[in-house]
Structures are given as C-alpha cells and as structure tokens.
Design an enzyme around this catalytic site. Structure first.
Site, PDB file in Angstrom:
ATOM      1  N   ARG A  33       1.062  -1.353  -0.244  1.00  0.00           N
ATOM      2  CA  ARG A  33       0.285   0.158  -0.066  1.00  0.00           C
ATOM      3  C   ARG A  33       0.772   1.321   0.101  1.00  0.00           C
ATOM      4  NH1 ARG A  33      -3.079  -3.829   2.153  1.00  0.00           N
ATOM      5  NH2 ARG A  33      -5.673  -3.721   2.076  1.00  0.00           N
ATOM      6  N   ARG A 126      -8.058 -16.199  -9.322  1.00  0.00           N
ATOM      7  CA  ARG A 126      -8.310 -15.323  -8.118  1.00  0.00           C
ATOM      8  C   ARG A 126      -9.291 -14.434  -8.397  1.00  0.00           C
ATOM      9  NH1 ARG A 126      -3.032 -14.009  -4.418  1.00  0.00           N
ATOM     10  NH2 ARG A 126      -4.702 -13.703  -2.957  1.00  0.00           N
ATOM     11  N   GLU A 315      -6.727 -14.649   7.211  1.00  0.00           N
ATOM     12  CA  GLU A 315      -5.296 -15.050   6.947  1.00  0.00           C
ATOM     13  C   GLU A 315      -4.701 -15.798   8.147  1.00  0.00           C
ATOM     14  OE1 GLU A 315      -2.757 -11.163   7.309  1.00  0.00           O
ATOM     15  OE2 GLU A 315      -4.110 -11.085   5.982  1.00  0.00           O
TER      16      GLU A 315
END
Length: 425
Positions: A33, A126, A315
């Site tokens: 990011r 994905r 995750e």
C-alpha cells in the site's frame, strides 16, 4: 533436526520448551500500500524497513513498468512518483500477488500507455472481475476478453474521471482498497457504495484508510459508503511495521511446543489483522503480554478447543487450524468462505492435508470443523501457498517426519522463514 531437498523441507520437531526472541520482516500489506501511494505522491517517499519478498518485488516491478522508479537505500526503498505522458505498450508481471493484480490496474489507467497484465496460472483463478467492472464504470478502458481475470489490458488515456460507483467487495476487501488508494489521483475522486454486505478483513480496510491519511488524503466513511476526494499526496518518510500475520506461526509455536516466544517490535497500536493474535491466543488459554519492546507468548501446557469466527482475520486460519489439531477438544472455524479464492482454496487444502496426517478436519459452508486425533508424519502439500508452509511448520513441532512440499513458496512474504524458524531451537 531440519533438512532440505530441492522440493521438500523436513521441518524441525521441538525437543523441549522454547525460549526464543524473533524479529519478523515488514508487513506485506502495509509495504505494498505504501509503495502505491508513494508512486502517486508529488515527491519521493523513503519507505523504511519494507518487506523484501516476492510480492513486494513484484509490486516494485509493476511500478517501474508504470513509469515510477525506485532505489534501494540500505534496508530502505526510495520510491519516486509516476511520470505521466510516456507512450509505448508495457507489461506488468503479477506472479500470484493479489495486491499487485488489484492495486495497479487503476495506476495503469492514469498513464498514457496500453498496459498488459498477466501472471502465474494461479492468479488467473483469483477473483478480480468486480474491481475491473468498477474501474470501467469510473472511466478506465479495460479489455479482459470477458474473462474478468488476467490476462487483461488497460489502455491508459492519461487519467480516470472517477465519481460514484457500486462495488461488490464480498470476495476480497482488496477490491475496495484498490479504488480508495488510487482515488486521490482521479479527476473527481471516488465515492464507493458497497454491495453484498461488509467485505471480509475489516482491518485491511482500516489499514488503507490510515495510510491514505498519512499520505495527506481525506477519506470519509459512512457505513458501507466510502468517499476519497482528489488530493495532493505527500509523505517523504514512512516506516513499515513488522508483519504480525507472519508472526502467527512463531507465537503459535509457544502454544504448541510450550515455553516462551517473544516477537520484537510488536506495535502498541496498529490496524494490522495479525494483532488479533493477542486475543486469539488468550482465548486458547495461553499467556500473552505486550510491552514497549514487543509481544511475549508463553505456552500454558495445553490448548483449549474453541469456536472461532475469523471473518475479519481470515489469513490467520491456516496457523489457527494447525494449532487446533492439538486442542483438548473439537473446534470450529467460521466466517472464512472467502479463503476459497486466495492463493489456493485454503479450506479444501487444509481439510485435505491436515486429515492426511491423521486429524479429522472437514469443510463447512464457511469454514472448518476440527476434531483432534493422533497425528503422524508424511508429506504436507502446500499448493504454492505461503501460509500453508507456515501451518505445516507448526504441526511439525510435535509431529516427527512431516515433509513440507515446496518450502520456497514462503518467499512470497518471508524468504528467510526456514532459517528464522530453525533459529528458535
């Protein structure tokens, strides 16, 4: 003892209680990011202590293709902003990096080039179609051949109009983050109204909003509507936090093997989903202490069975599932149906591989049911998924003879994982 062949890793089994201090690398989510925002800034940004891994290098490679530039300065990276107006078709290599596949198409639309995107076979499976539709609605010129997946081409025309758009981000919060990160460079900014309910991994959305503010943007949120106006971005110096999700197998090791593991530099306040590990380990009966220097987890001699809703921190599921194979009773992990669209179908992979070693693990509609049973050695396949390598290493702490397939895939987020893991012993 630990050993390696070209294709497998015999991860070590703990001979006794651990007493280790570990430093994990920088956060992948924050690093990528920060790189995107640095490329959109009005001046160079020195990103301190970023992650150096396959995904981070793929992001830097993508930014180079898109006419930003970067230079290594010791353990830091200096990112210089995108240069507008260059012409000639270029290609972006995605590998299997979701952040690269989702965060960079908008940057391509800001350029004046046709940009071709493709990567590993896994990235073509994905989800990305809702993001491509939203970018098209906002003014981007995208040709994906109707696939809604790589390979695709973004034909840059020097900018994106922006404005209002509806987005289904139920499969990945990265769709929303992609629009918000690029929005300061859109002519009209962006207003995103979410469809399909709240996206998974709320902490990653908070992370995106926090980084936008640090770079000088003014994001606003009202429930499931987000607004980011145009802005001149600037953050000459930014330091990346340690990756708390990558710390998961190390703190889990204290619970599974017993003893004490300390993670240096754990922040007192953070938007990272991995910070949920503190509450999660406490819920599983472990002793957890956070001070100014880091986080210490001390094993309690057993792990409590639990019902865990990991919707916001999916995750962590692979390592949590491995831990719960040693619990004192059955456990349920829920809220993580979206993991079927990660590096692999993580729910199917975990159910298959944990069961192959003796555990009783079954898939549910949105998670896993785990019933502990005697475990044995064998091959643990990892499906090119870094988190499965970490989960298998946790199992091996108490189960001799586990061979972990393709350990190098952990280089996606932590190239030095095996050496750091071995150093705990």
């Amino acid at each position: 003892m630990a050993g390696n062949t070209a294709d497998t890793w015999a991860a070590p089994t703990a001979d006794g209680a651990l007493d280790a201090t570990v430093r994990v690398p920088g956060s992948k989510s924050i690093t990528n990011r920060a790189y995107v925002l640095a490329a959109l800034a009005a001046e160079p940004t020195l990103v301190r202590k970023p992650l150096d891994s396959r995904d981070a290098r793929l992001m830097l490679g993508a930014l180079s293709a898109l006419d930003a530039s970067w230079a290594q300065e010791g353990e830091n990276v200096l990112v210089r902003p995108l240069v507008p107006g260059l012409t000639g078709e270029v290609s972006v290599a995605l590998g299997n990096a979701g952040t690269v596949a989702r965060f960079t198409p908008a940057l391509a639309a800001l350029s004046s080039r046709p940009v071709f995107f493709d990567g590993d076979e896994a990235i073509r499976r994905r989800p990305i179609a809702p993001l491509l539709r939203a970018l098209s609605d906002l003014g981007a010129d995208i040709d994906d051949g109707g696939r809604g997946a790589p390979p695709f081409t973004v034909r840059g025309h020097g900018g994106i109009a922006g404005g209002k758009v509806e987005l289904d981000s139920s499969a990945s919060s990265q769709f929303l983050s992609a629009l918000l990160l690029a929005a300061p460079a859109f002519d009209s900014g962006v207003t995103v109204r979410l469809l399909g309910g709240t996206p998974p991994s709320e902490p990653h959305i908070a992370m995106t909003l926090d980084l936008l503010r640090r770079f000088g943007a003014a994001p606003e949120r009202s429930g499931t509507e987000f607004h980011v106006p145009p802005a001149r971005l600037s953050c000459p110096d930014y330091t990346v936090e340690p990756d708390l999700s990558t710390a998961a197998p190390f703190v889990a090791a204290a619970a599974v093997a017993g003893g004490r593991v300390r993670i240096e530099g754990w922040p007192g306040q953070t938007t990272q989903p991995g910070d949920w590990l503190r509450g999660l380990l406490a819920e599983l009966g472990q002793r957890v202490e956070l001070d100014a220097d880091g986080l210490t987890v001390t094993g309690a001699g057993g792990i409590s069975g639990a019902r865990l809703d990991l919707h916001e921190v999916g995750e962590l599921t692979p390592v949590a599932a491995a831990m719960l194979c040693f619990a004192d009773g059955p456990s349920v992990i829920s809220g993580v149906a979206h993991l079927r669209g990660h590096e692999t179908d993580r729910l199917a992979a975990l159910a298959t591989e944990l069961s192959s070693l003796g555990a009783r693990v079954t898939e549910t509609g949105d998670g896993l049911e785990i019933t502990p049973a005697p475990l044995h050695g064998g091959l643990f396949r990892t499906y090119d998924d870094h988190r499965l390598v970490m989960a298998a290493a946790v199992l091996a702490l108490r189960v001799p003879g586990i061979e972990i397939e393709n350990p190098a895939t952990v280089g996606k987020t932590f190239p030095g994982f095996a050496d750091t893991w071995q150093a705990m012993f």
